[in-house]
Design a protein around this motif. Structure first.
Motif, short mmCIF file in Angstrom:
data_model
loop_
_atom_site.label_atom_id
_atom_site.label_comp_id
_atom_site.label_asym_id
_atom_site.label_seq_id
_atom_site.Cartn_x
_atom_site.Cartn_y
_atom_site.Cartn_z
N VAL A 3 -9.89 8.29 -4.48
CA VAL A 3 -8.89 7.28 -3.98
C VAL A 3 -7.37 8.14 -4.47
CG1 VAL A 3 -7.73 5.26 -4.57
CG2 VAL A 3 -10.22 5.36 -5.05
N SER B 130 -9.57 -2.29 1.52
CA SER B 130 -8.83 -1.95 0.12
C SER B 130 -7.82 -3.17 -0.45
CB SER B 130 -7.94 -0.62 0.47
OG SER B 130 -8.62 0.17 1.19
N PHE C 185 -1.77 5.54 0.25
CA PHE C 185 -3.14 5.32 -0.05
C PHE C 185 -4.06 6.21 0.89
CE2 PHE C 185 -7.09 3.03 -0.25
CZ PHE C 185 -7.24 2.70 -1.72
N GLY D 49 -2.96 7.58 -4.11
CA GLY D 49 -2.05 6.49 -4.23
C GLY D 49 -2.52 5.14 -4.71
N ARG D 50 -1.76 4.09 -4.31
CA ARG D 50 -2.16 2.86 -4.81
C ARG D 50 -1.93 1.70 -3.85
NH1 ARG D 50 1.41 0.46 -9.47
NH2 ARG D 50 3.21 0.36 -8.31
N VAL D 51 -2.62 0.65 -4.18
CA VAL D 51 -2.31 -0.82 -3.66
C VAL D 51 -2.38 -1.97 -4.61
CG1 VAL D 51 -3.53 -2.39 -2.17
CG2 VAL D 51 -4.22 -0.24 -2.03
N SER E 288 0.77 3.92 4.30
CA SER E 288 1.76 3.34 3.47
C SER E 288 2.07 1.99 4.47
CB SER E 288 3.13 3.88 3.21
OG SER E 288 2.74 4.99 2.08
N MET F 62 0.80 -1.16 0.03
CA MET F 62 -0.02 0.10 -0.13
C MET F 62 0.91 1.32 0.05
SD MET F 62 -2.96 0.60 2.64
CE MET F 62 -4.45 -0.16 1.89
#
Lengths: 292, 485
Positions: free
Chosen positions: B61, B48, B7, B63-65, B23, B4
């Motif tokens: 949303v 998530s 996020f 950031g990213r996962v 994170s 993560m």
């Protein structure tokens, strides 16, 4: 423990052992013919068969439970057609203002039989076809919304339990349920509906989420259970299906087709009895049921 | 590896983010426990990991996962299902089919596996879970613990690398919950499956977890071994030391009594000539195994169910002729699910609904509502929609809808179900305050620790009759369930 509330009756009878597909075709064909045919003789013969089927599946008590509610409709039917339709045929009873004549009475009997037959056909479907099988078959036929039907069946006991618990909660908050007139009692039930609706909405959101998390809707699904139809099952289905064109053809030729409101009397002819017997014969294989 | 990176997530229509710049990394075979107060973002965080956030719940949303290299934003949750499995809180709301075998097949059919493979996996996993005798059983007839096991088995049969669980034991009693958590531990150590668990029964989990994340206001504020995070959990009263309660027979007048109660569902006898005397200001706890008839007994005490034989007296008056509603002024009843009490637009209207039913003069309403909201610490939710509240707050809101009638006796069915320590402690202090003001409480519960700490007398329902349980015996039960901390 609390008594189980679930429409499907998990019993081991020849009818329950029979594959769901012939049963569904039976119910469909039987239902269509019971709507089409108006002759009391034919309908009575069908009722005898229907009740035998129900007895064979040992769901007579449950079916009677369903039929209980049709009594009101039947009573209404009689009352309505006797009061509001013009007199037809010989007078059966003279009450002064109202003359009860043969036509409307026969018509009411015919309509009531149709209603009862439809309910019994529905009972066979509900009480002897496993909801999971129903889902499997209907979803393959392309009825997407049937997933919802199966889940509704699955949730039935949950919602019934919710409803009982909400009644308890409302009583504990001072709502009198069993007091006063019918209307007052019905009104008192209203506060039960709101939490029930809200609970059900929350539950359906949760279920949708859980289904998605388990990969539903990813694309093509495979099928775990898809038992092959036996030859006997196939023959049964053919027989049930053939009953439809036969019944329609005979109906057009005038067998089973009576308009009591036009003054046609109740008659039993040899030809009529034979046709009725043949029609019933198409459906009797269901009594054989499925394999041990 | 679940990765993560910075996020954030904000539910659509809300201003404040639920997850704020988080994170973290989760390794494949970790046993990760996520803790925090309700509303801290635990549920959102775990959703998530399998893409339910943002696919199922819309929102903004940042950031990213990535899960094993797959970006959850670009992979739909249905595809994700074979990598990250998920088990939810309420077993009722995640089982789709009517029998166990079909339920296990459901996920496998979604993966479009061939029939032989599905068959093989059902056999393998039902044996592993000891569910093989259950395959043909009707799901609605299973117990909560069994249902939750079916839910886990069905997810595991899809062979995910991680399983995410959102308070999976909150609807279970202590014994089934301990067994369930033991089982998760075994899964993790035998099969190397990553366990990501949100749970409020922390005592048991802490011995299994490799790592604990502590969340607050959408951020991870501590990340370490259970020992490292422990001081923070203590400070936030998520775990607390066990305090032995004080027990003893009440000396006041008998306010509630049952004589020779007999009751049966159909042919199953539940109560057999049961006797009970509850004195003024007692806090009586009734314990007993599942299906022993505890809830049934509780419902006899305010007329929700009527005995076949025997009598119940409330404040010295035989209740056989009185309706539950007419008794509500004297004896309050809170069932297991607080949602069943909540339906009005605001909490205040909810309380007014009860007052109206009980025909309390309107002149008294304001004072009673103020008193109730203050007592339950719900003043700030006076104008909130009760169903928007958290689990612990909903419980208190439902209790408020009963207490506003100012009953002298309170009946509680599993009042601590689904509550974390912090909320349990609040409930206990509310019950203590009520007791000082003259309330008598009878509760039915599986929560032995709560009983040991807060009940003044403990009774066990077994074979349709009640027996007194000494505190030492209750302490043993607490130890068996591993909840003493």
């Amino acid at each position: 423990m609390m008594p189980m509330l679930f429409p499907y009756q998990d019993k081991d009878t020849p009818l329950h052992r029979l594959d769901a597909r012939p049963k569904m075709v039976f119910v469909l064909a039987f239902f269509l013919l019971s709507i089409l045919i108006s002759d009391i003789l034919y309908l009575s013969a069908m009722l005898v068969l229907a009740l035998t089927v129900v007895a064979r599946g040992r769901v007579a008590r449950e079916t009677l439970g369903l039929l209980k509610y049709t009594i009101y409709v039947v009573a209404f039917l009689f009352l309505f057609s006797i009061i509001f339709t013009p007199s037809v045929g010989p007078v059966l009873l003279d009450l002064g203002i109202v003359k009860i004549t043969e036509g409307p009475v026969l018509f009411s009997i015919s309509m009531s039989l149709r209603l009862v037959l439809s309910v019994v056909a529905f009972a066979v479907l509900t009480f002897t076809v496993h909801p999971d099988d129903l889902l499997r078959i209907l979803s393959r036929l392309g009825f997407k919304s049937m997933t919802g039907v199966s889940i509704a069946t699955r949730m039935y006991p949950t919602i019934a339990a919710d409803s009982a618990a909400i009644s308890d909660a409302m009583k504990a908050r001072g709502v009198e349920f069993d007091d006063g007139s019918f209307v007052r009692r019905a009104r008192a039930r209203a506060p039960v509906m709101m939490p029930l609706l809200m609970n059900s909405m929350e539950r359906s959101m949760n279920i949708a989420e859980a289904m998605e998390a388990r990969g539903f809707g990813a694309g093509k699904r495979s099928r775990y259970k898809d038992p092959a139809l036996r030859t006997a099952d196939r023959l049964m289905m053919i027989s049930f299906l053939l009953a439809i064109p036969f019944g329609v053809a005979m109906f057009i030729m005038g067998y089973g087709n009576v308009n009591y409101l036009a003054g046609e009397p109740l008659v039993i002819t040899a030809a009529g009895a034979t046709v009725a017997a043949v029609e019933i014969l198409f459906f009797t294989p269901i009594l054989l049921g499925g394999r041990q | 590896m679940i990765c993560m990176e910075r996020f954030s997530f904000t539910y659509s229509g809300k201003d404040a983010p639920v997850l704020d710049d988080v994170s973290l990394e989760v390794r494949e075979n970790e046993f990760l426990l996520i803790v925090g107060a309700s509303g801290s973002g635990k549920s959102t965080l775990i959703r998530s990991f399998n893409g339910l956030i943002p696919h199922f719940y819309g929102g903004e949303v940042g950031g990213r996962v990535t899960v094993d290299g797959l970006d959850t934003r670009r992979t739909p949750p249905a595809k994700m299902a074979s990598i990250v499995g998920m088990v939810f809180q309420d077993p009722e709301n995640q089982l789709v089919m009517t029998n166990v075998e079909n339920e296990m097949a459901f996920g496998l059919e979604n993966l479009a596996l061939p029939r032989e493979e599905i068959q093989g996996r059902i056999t393998e996993y039902s044996e592993y879970f000891g569910l093989d005798p259950f395959l043909e059983r009707f799901i609605p007839q299973l117990s909560g613990g069994e249902k939750q096991k079916v839910a886990l088995a069905s997810v595991l049969a899809m062979r995910p690398r991680y399983i995410v669980l959102d308070e999976p034991t909150s609807q279970l009693d202590d014994e089934s919950a301990s067994m369930y958590l033991d089982f998760l531990h075994r899964l993790n150590s035998d099969q190397g499956i990553g366990i990501i668990l949100v749970e409020h029964r922390l005592e048991r989990c802490l011995s299994y977890a490799d790592r604990v994340l502590f969340m607050e206001s959408g951020r991870v504020i501590a990340d370490g071994t259970p020992d490292e995070v422990m001081p923070l959990m203590r400070k936030n009263r998520l775990v607390a030391d066990f305090h032995r309660g004080v027990q003893g027979n009440g000396l006041g007048d008998v306010v509630l009594s049952a004589r020779g109660l007999t009751f049966a569902y159909e042919r199953d006898a539940v109560l057999r000539g049961l006797n009970l005397n509850v004195r003024d200001r007692e806090v009586v706890a009734i314990i007993g195994h599942n299906g022993s008839g505890k809830s049934t007994l509780l419902k006899q005490l305010n007329g929700l169910l009527r005995p076949a034989e025997g009598t119940v007296a409330v404040l010295g008056r035989n209740i056989s002729e009185a309706t539950t509603a007419s008794l509500a002024r004297d004896i309050g009843y809170l069932g297991q699910n607080p949602n069943n009490y909540l339906f009005e637009d605001t909490l205040e209207m909810e309380l007014q609904f009860t007052l109206r039913n009980l025909k309390v003069p309107e002149a008294e309403w304001a004072e009673r509502i103020d008193w109730t909201l203050r007592m339950l610490d719900l003043e700030r939710y006076r104008r909130s929609f009760p169903r928007d509240l958290s689990c612990g707050e909903r419980e208190r809101a439902a209790l408020a809808s009963i207490l506003v009638g100012r009953p002298r006796i309170l009946l509680l069915d599993e009042p601590t179900r689904g509550l974390d320590h912090w909320n349990k402690a609040r409930l206990a202090s509310i019950l203590a305050t009520l007791r000082e003001q003259g309330m008598t409480t009878v509760m039915v519960t599986h929560d032995y620790r709560f009983v040991a700490e807060h009940a003044t007398r403990v009774l066990s329902l077994d074979g349709g009759a009640l027996t007194e349980v000494p505190l030492t015996k209750v302490m043993e039960l607490v130890k068996v369930c591993g909840t003493e901390a």
